[in-house]
Scaffold this motif. Structure first.
Motif, PDB file in Angstrom:
ATOM      1  N   TYR A   1     105.210  44.105   8.786  1.00  0.00           N
ATOM      2  CA  TYR A   1     104.691  44.820   9.955  1.00  0.00           C
ATOM      3  C   TYR A   1     104.522  46.311   9.646  1.00  0.00           C
TER       4      TYR A   1
ATOM      5  N   LEU B   1      98.703  50.819   7.183  1.00  0.00           N
ATOM      6  CA  LEU B   1      97.294  50.642   6.836  1.00  0.00           C
ATOM      7  C   LEU B   1      96.377  50.918   8.024  1.00  0.00           C
ATOM      8  N   LEU B   2      96.825  50.563   9.228  1.00  0.00           N
ATOM      9  CA  LEU B   2      95.957  50.661  10.401  1.00  0.00           C
ATOM     10  C   LEU B   2      96.129  51.967  11.179  1.00  0.00           C
ATOM     11  N   LEU B   3      97.363  52.518  11.184  1.00  0.00           N
ATOM     12  CA  LEU B   3      97.643  53.649  12.061  1.00  0.00           C
ATOM     13  C   LEU B   3      97.782  54.979  11.336  1.00  0.00           C
TER      14      LEU B   3
ATOM     15  N   LEU C   1     101.464  46.879   7.691  1.00  0.00           N
ATOM     16  CA  LEU C   1     100.297  46.771   8.566  1.00  0.00           C
ATOM     17  C   LEU C   1     100.129  48.038   9.409  1.00  0.00           C
ATOM     18  N   PHE C   2     101.223  48.556   9.944  1.00  0.00           N
ATOM     19  CA  PHE C   2     101.160  49.794  10.719  1.00  0.00           C
ATOM     20  C   PHE C   2     100.616  50.939   9.865  1.00  0.00           C
TER      21      PHE C   2
ATOM     22  N   THR D   1      96.153  55.330   3.264  1.00  0.00           N
ATOM     23  CA  THR D   1      95.918  54.041   3.924  1.00  0.00           C
ATOM     24  C   THR D   1      95.775  52.942   2.887  1.00  0.00           C
TER      25      THR D   1
END
Length: 567
Positions: free
Chosen positions: A339, A345-347, A342-343, A240
């Motif tokens: 995007y 890092l978050l998912l 971001l996906f 992550t």
């Protein structure tokens, strides 16, 4: 080199991003690009992981490639809407390199390929890559599709085996030995993934089928606690953190051993990116800068290797998705990379539950799309030389390696062409050829007299010489020469003695573009060999917006009647 020539030389490397910003970039453009970037990121997320796993490495390396290389290809490239990242074409060569030399060997391969691409762009070789014979491209593309399908059998069936051999025959022998270990739960997830992807393609084509297949399969696996491999069970937690500069031990002493694989990666990256850019131009009406695109691909591949990624190139399906989603500029591709970051890092904690069977289903669909079955079958009806080149390239790609397939395909295609040219000269023996001296003033007078016979709204062009793979791409820009699009375009072909599969493919593309732009295409004066080959490959006249005329006089009469009918 004087200042003017230097400026002209440098202009071909100007990124389309700069061109877009100089023309004026508004908030409305940003909104459109933001939505398109999000749409294509949703499509790219599962594919990036699936392609990395199929290449014999971990899923985050596919995400790093899509983020780093995808951003740079859009920011520095010569196409307005190109989307870059890992693609299925690299799977066979990357898998073999990692097995033989480890990931460090792949880093060296990708760096060398990046340097080759930069050199090719600076030497203005981008236009030469367009001359690749179509049977070679079709053959190795279909071969890669078979290799991808072959690589996914283990995960699609859940076979309990340690390693998957790189060689095609040994791989299927290993599958046969372990077939009894097939896991019903895994097969069910593969089938479910295929049903979701294919079903949505027919009923809801605008929905992100790959992502929804992953979500449905992941939910089914979790809710019913199915005993099937997931990303987490095989690879552990995904990182992550931001992609970091990574310089693993690189086996520089094996550089010469890796050069053929590096050439293959560079070739695939160059050809696939330029083909994708050409298709994008056809969809948007723009024009890409081929040499600038090659330089951008080279920089992106070098950066991807140094940040824990894989080889990258322009991705045709994702580029088409980007265009359909309303992309206006390279900003959409840059946002797509953002995007994805971001996906990741978050998912990342949730991605561990994704079943590998769902990713295998996605790649099975990709393999089918790559096979271009109809195009392959059409080329099998081409002249014998094209069939030999097609089958030779296909078989070498499947059973040996891409480097040998490309080299052999191009060499055999060159010999076939030389034979055709010599055959054409022999048939036309005693007839004045293009090498003879012509009365240029008289020729111009005759051309002017004939052009005066053309009614308003009709244009005519004459092709002289064999329409083969080295000349076929000249038809691509034919319609761009008109300030005002004609109603009828007459292509005079009485001086074309020979045509091959690439020539027919170019004529088909020209006919399709004419149809899109409301132009009727008339081919006049076809000789026996071109007429026979065009009929064999299914390009029929007198149907829709394509007509055949036996000579120029009849073509003019036909054009007059068409113009009169259209008012």
């Amino acid at each position: 080199m004087d200042a003017t020539r230097l400026r002209t030389y440098l202009q071909q490397f100007e990124p389309k991003l700069w061109t877009t910003l100089r023309e004026g970039y508004t908030l409305q453009h940003l909104r459109a690009d933001a939505l398109a970037g999000l749409t294509v990121a949703i499509v790219a997320l599962p594919l990036a992981m699936a392609l990395a796993i199929a290449s014999g490495t971990t899923p985050e390396k596919g995400l790093h490639t899509a983020i780093i290389a995808g951003f740079l290809i859009s920011a520095l490239g010569g196409s307005r809407v190109q989307i870059g990242g890992p693609t299925a074409a690299f799977i066979p060569v990357v898998f073999v390199v990692i097995q033989k030399f480890g990931y460090g060997g792949l880093v060296l391969c990708t760096l060398l390929a990046g340097l080759m691409l930069i050199a090719a762009g600076l030497l203005r070789l981008g236009t030469l890559m367009k001359y690749m014979p179509q049977p070679v491209i079709t053959g190795f593309t279909a071969g890669i599709a078979v290799s991808i399908f072959s690589s996914q059998v283990k995960d699609a069936l859940g076979l309990q085996m340690e390693e998957v051999p790189a060689e095609f025959v040994e791989r299927w022998s290993a599958y046969a030995r372990h077939f009894a270990t097939t896991q019903p739960a895994t097969v069910a997830m593969t089938v479910l993934g295929l049903v979701v992807i294919v079903g949505l393609r027919y009923w809801k084509p605008k929905w992100p089928g790959f992502l929804l297949a992953l979500l449905v399969c992941t939910a089914a696996t979790t809710v019913f606690a199915l005993p099937t491999d997931t990303i987490g069970s095989r690879f552990g937690e995904l990182p992550t953190a931001l992609p970091a500069f990574d310089f693993p031990r690189i086996p520089f002493e094996r550089t010469f051993e890796l050069l053929p694989s590096a050439f293959t990666i560079a070739f695939l990256a160059g050809v696939e990116s330029l083909l994708s850019a050409v298709v994008a131009d056809g969809m948007t009406g723009g024009r890409h800068r081929s040499n600038g695109e090659l330089v951008a691909q080279g920089v992106a591949n070098a950066a991807s290797a140094l940040f824990g990624g894989l080889p990258a190139t322009g991705a045709l399906a994702r580029t088409a998705t980007n265009i359909r989603a309303g992309a206006r500029s390279p900003v959409s591709g840059m946002l797509h990379a953002g995007y994805l970051l971001l996906f990741m890092l978050l998912l990342a904690p949730l991605m561990r539950y994704v079943p590998l069977a769902a990713l295998a289903a996605a790649l099975l669909v990709v393999a089918w799309n790559m096979s271009e079955y109809e195009h392959f079958r059409s080329t099998l009806s081409a002249p014998w030389g094209d069939r030999i080149v097609l089958l030779l390239t296909f078989l070498l790609t499947v059973f040996f390696d891409l480097t040998a397939a490309i080299e052999a395909g191009v060499v055999v295609a060159a010999f076939v062409f030389m034979y055709r040219v010599s055959e054409a000269v022999e048939i036309r023996s005693g007839v004045r050829t293009a090498d003879d001296d012509l009365d240029e003033a008289g020729a111009r007078t005759r051309d002017e007299q004939q052009r005066q016979r053309l009614p308003r709204g009709v244009e005519a062009y004459q092709i002289g010489g064999p329409l083969f793979f080295g000349a076929a791409n000249r038809l691509d820009s034919l319609l761009d020469q008109f300030f005002e699009k004609p109603k009828v375009l007459v292509l005079r072909m009485r001086l074309v003695p020979v045509i091959d599969a690439s020539g027919v493919h170019a004529l088909r593309k020209l006919a399709q573009r004419c149809q899109r732009e409301g132009i009727v295409l008339v081919l006049s004066g076809l000789q026996e060999q071109p007429n026979r080959v065009i009929a064999q490959m299914g390009l029929h006249g007198d149907a829709g917006d394509l007509h055949l005329a036996s000579d120029f006089d009849r073509a003019v009469q036909l054009a007059q009647s068409i113009v009169a009918a259209r008012g």
